[in-house]
Design a protein around this motif. Structure first.
Motif: not given
Length: 130
Positions: A105-130
């Motif tokens: 799992a990843l943690f991010i402090g709020k407020p979450v910037h839109p670009e950061t949110l999209v980048r982190l979700i993209g990173t999570l989805l590519t981990v372990d072939g996710g």
């Protein structure tokens, strides 16, 4: 009728009790090409996860007074039962202590910037072939 490309967009569960924050997160993720399901607290999120098999990632707040558990516990339960779901935890007040974040799992402090949110979700989805 041919299937559209949008049928293959990753499905993200957003768990956030504050309506304006939830709407913003949903808008950002939908604009980035994701399909989004909303839940207002952890109990609702667990019901959604039992009913919807193709959720690939979850973004959750930590403090949600209306549910029976907080976002850290929700994340631990989700990662224990559905290893295929990637988890991003966000909070403006509660920082994770040792043991709060489940593996992967990843943690991010709020407020979450839109670009950061999209980048982190993209990173999570590519981990372990996710």
């Amino acid at each position: 009728m041919p299937k559209s490309k949008s049928d293959h967009r990753p499905r993200i569960l957003v768990v956030e009790d504050e309506a304006l924050v939830r709407m913003t997160l949903v808008d950002v993720l939908e604009d980035a090409g994701f399909k989004v399901i909303e839940a207002v607290h952890a109990d609702e999120a667990l019901r959604v996860l039992k009913a919807v098999w193709d959720i690939q990632a979850m973004v959750t707040d930590v403090e949600m007074p209306r549910g029976s558990i907080n976002g850290f516990e929700l994340a631990r339960q989700v990662r224990a039962s559905r290893r295929d779901i990637r988890v991003l935890i966000a909070s403006g007040r509660a920082a994770p202590k040792p043991g709060d974040l489940p593996e992967g799992a990843l943690f991010i402090g709020k407020p979450v910037h839109p670009e950061t949110l999209v980048r982190l979700i993209g990173t999570l989805l590519t981990v372990d072939g996710g």
